[in-house]
Design an enzyme around this catalytic site. Structure first.
Site, mmCIF file in Angstrom:
data_model
loop_
_atom_site.group_PDB
_atom_site.id
_atom_site.type_symbol
_atom_site.label_atom_id
_atom_site.label_comp_id
_atom_site.label_asym_id
_atom_site.label_seq_id
_atom_site.Cartn_x
_atom_site.Cartn_y
_atom_site.Cartn_z
ATOM 1 N N ASP A 199 59.796 26.846 63.672
ATOM 2 C CA ASP A 199 59.720 26.363 62.293
ATOM 3 C C ASP A 199 58.477 25.522 62.043
ATOM 4 O O ASP A 199 58.533 24.473 61.391
ATOM 5 C CB ASP A 199 60.970 25.548 61.938
ATOM 6 C CG ASP A 199 62.253 26.251 62.315
ATOM 7 O OD1 ASP A 199 62.321 27.476 62.144
ATOM 8 O OD2 ASP A 199 63.190 25.586 62.781
ATOM 9 N N GLU B 240 65.465 31.176 52.762
ATOM 10 C CA GLU B 240 65.242 29.829 53.300
ATOM 11 C C GLU B 240 63.745 29.595 53.489
ATOM 12 O O GLU B 240 62.917 30.406 53.101
ATOM 13 C CB GLU B 240 65.984 29.663 54.639
ATOM 14 C CG GLU B 240 65.560 30.664 55.693
ATOM 15 C CD GLU B 240 66.425 30.621 56.942
ATOM 16 O OE1 GLU B 240 67.277 29.724 57.051
ATOM 17 O OE2 GLU B 240 66.262 31.497 57.806
#
Length: 536
Positions: free
Chosen positions: A15, A181
């Site tokens: 991420d 997301e």
């Protein structure tokens, strides 16, 4: 053409988010329940990264005890505006967003302020600073209608670090029924481009996009979505699960993206989700990822700002000391490249273990007081570990420990999850005979795989990994040869088998397995050695 080797950050660094200030690039990644949290890196060329600090580097900032390893601190975003660095992130509990917070600093190397809670639902927060100076927070949450997920936006008051004004629902993604997301917002030529991730974090992961003429929307799906994915590529593809991208420009006007991916072997991976660097160009329709190839590649052309590097110059694996050398058979002295236990590559679980794990008085090793918490607990065990960053590697340590009873043990851990790991430990049997035991834990049950008696409470322990498996070895200091106890298949330690979102950690631990103890173990040195042919 000069090239670099992906990933630029090997090992479990998922991420990734990136920003640029002048000629300097800064990058943060998720840290889950490892402490300190939110590792932060610096680079001048996007390829070679050096860790500066952890954003969450002090005890008590977030409550991590009791959490599964794959909960904790998720998906941060780093941005810079008018002299201040901002990191927003989420504390996840039971796989759901529990607390969204923002942290600020004048200097990315720290100190960073304490986290400020934000009134925000969901996960994956991001910040966007518009041309008029207003700051907008975007994140994802369960959809109010339709769904299953949606991206939403609210203004952030920079003076009070508080969300203000109405909530704007921006987009529900490009693929019907897919969770959306990882939103990041960019503005180019008056158009707002919303980049997101869809398809989950596994094989269907992807980068999708939408666009709007106004910051609060409405946003229209970019019909080219997905803009980047490997979901359609075959099992022989060296990189899978590509998604969760963040874009940055260079001082000379090039654009690049950091994205996560995994390098599977026979369908499973142990290193976790790693940071890959991908070239980006802009067209009238929006960003084009990997325009030359359409894919994330193990070998990619160098950014022009890195063109002074030698051809094929590899990214420096974070935490890997220069000059590490393997311990020769028969050599019990510390290797010249032994790990520095205070280095930024080391983490504990769910909080600082400094009251139980600390450097020796002379700084030559590490003392570990036995904690009642086992590695299988969701507390703070006496554990200090570092990420596995290479498929082929060797770990060596010299351990001294005199166990008082069979429940006491200290040694090496190959750790994937609190209920999925293996340990190679010094302990004693029921008769008080010193022994080294290999124990495997899976699905909440521990199994003793092998054991060997040793003459003293001081031994050399080793784990060697490759494409086939992890081989556990021990050497009694009075013996001339290593003894191999067992080889555990590599896939046992994979995310696919253990579940969750993390990769393997390699480290040291000491425990009384639920019993209080005044015992203490000493690690005289610890060494992590990558295979030089695969150190990328």
């Amino acid at each position: 053409m000069p090239a670099f080797r992906n990933p630029v950050l090997p090992g479990c660094y998922p991420d990734a988010s990136i920003c640029r200030v002048g000629e300097d690039f800064y990058l943060v990644t998720s840290s889950f329940t490892y402490f300190p949290g939110l590792p932060l890196f610096h680079s001048r060329d996007l390829v070679h990264w050096r860790q500066l600090t952890h954003v969450l580097d002090r005890p008590g900032l977030l409550a991590l005890e009791g959490l599964d390893v794959s909960d904790g601190v998720w998906a941060p975003t780093i941005r810079h505006h008018e002299g201040t660095f901002y990191v927003v992130s989420t504390l996840a509990v039971n796989r759901q967003g529990s607390l969204t917070f923002v942290v600020t600093a004048d200097d990315p190397a720290g100190p960073w302020a304490d986290p400020v809670p934000l009134e925000a639902e969901g996960i994956d927060p991001s910040l966007f600073f518009d041309d008029d100076g207003r700051c907008w927070l975007t994140a994802c949450r369960d959809a109010v209608q339709g769904g299953p997920g949606e991206l939403w936006m609210r203004e952030l008051d920079l003076e009070r670090l508080k969300l203000v004004g109405p909530t704007h629902v921006l987009w529900q993604g490009a693929v019907r029924g897919a969770w959306v997301e990882a939103p990041h917002l960019y503005k180019r030529n008056g158009v707002y481009h919303l980049i997101a991730a869809e398809g989950g974090t596994e094989s269907n992961h992807s980068v999708t996009a939408a666009r709007s003429g106004t910051v609060t929307g409405p946003y229209v799906t970019d019909p080219r979505s997905p803009l980047l994915t490997h979901r359609h590529r075959g099992p022989g593809e060296p990189i899978h699960n590509v998604g969760h991208a963040d874009l940055v420009d260079t001082p000379v006007g090039e654009w690049w993206a950091v994205t996560l991916g995994v390098r599977p072997i026979a369908g499973t991976h142990t290193l976790g989700r790693e940071v890959f660097l991908v070239p980006v160009t802009w067209t009238a329709n929006g960003p084009v990822f990997a325009p030359e190839s359409g894919a994330v590649q193990l070998s990619e052309r160098l950014p022009s700002i890195a063109s002074g590097r030698p051809d094929g110059d590899a990214a420096v694996p974070t935490g890997q000391p220069d000059g590490d050398t393997a311990v020769p058979d028969g050599d019990t002295a510390a290797p010249a490249g032994r790990a520095h236990f205070g280095g930024l590559e080391w983490n504990s679980l769910r909080g600082p273990a400094g009251d139980r794990v600390r450097p020796t008085a002379d700084g030559s090793g590490l003392d570990l007081d036995l904690a009642p918490e086992a590695l299988s607990s969701t507390g703070v065990p006496a554990f200090l570990g570092r990420r596995q960053q290479h498929v082929r590697f060797g770990v060596r340590t010299r351990i001294s420990f005199a166990a008082a009873r069979p429940s006491e043990e200290a040694g090496l851990a190959v750790f994937q999850h609190q209920d999925h790991h293996a340990t190679l430990a010094l302990t004693v049997d029921g008769d008080g005979q010193a022994q080294v035991v290999l124990t495997v834990r899976e699905a909440g049950a521990s199994t003793r795989r092998a054991s060997v008696p040793v003459s003293t409470g001081e031994v050399l322990l080793a784990v060697d990994g490759d494409e086939a498996g992890y081989t556990f070895r021990v050497r009694d200091l009075t013996a001339a040869q290593w003894i191999s106890l067992a080889t555990i298949e590599r896939s046992f330690f994979s995310t696919e088998r253990a579940g969750g979102f993390v990769g393997v950690y390699l480290g040291l631990y000491a425990t009384g397995n639920g019993q209080a103890s005044d015992g203490r173990a000493r690690a005289h040195w610890f060494e992590y050695q990558p295979d030089p042919e695969t150190a990328a």
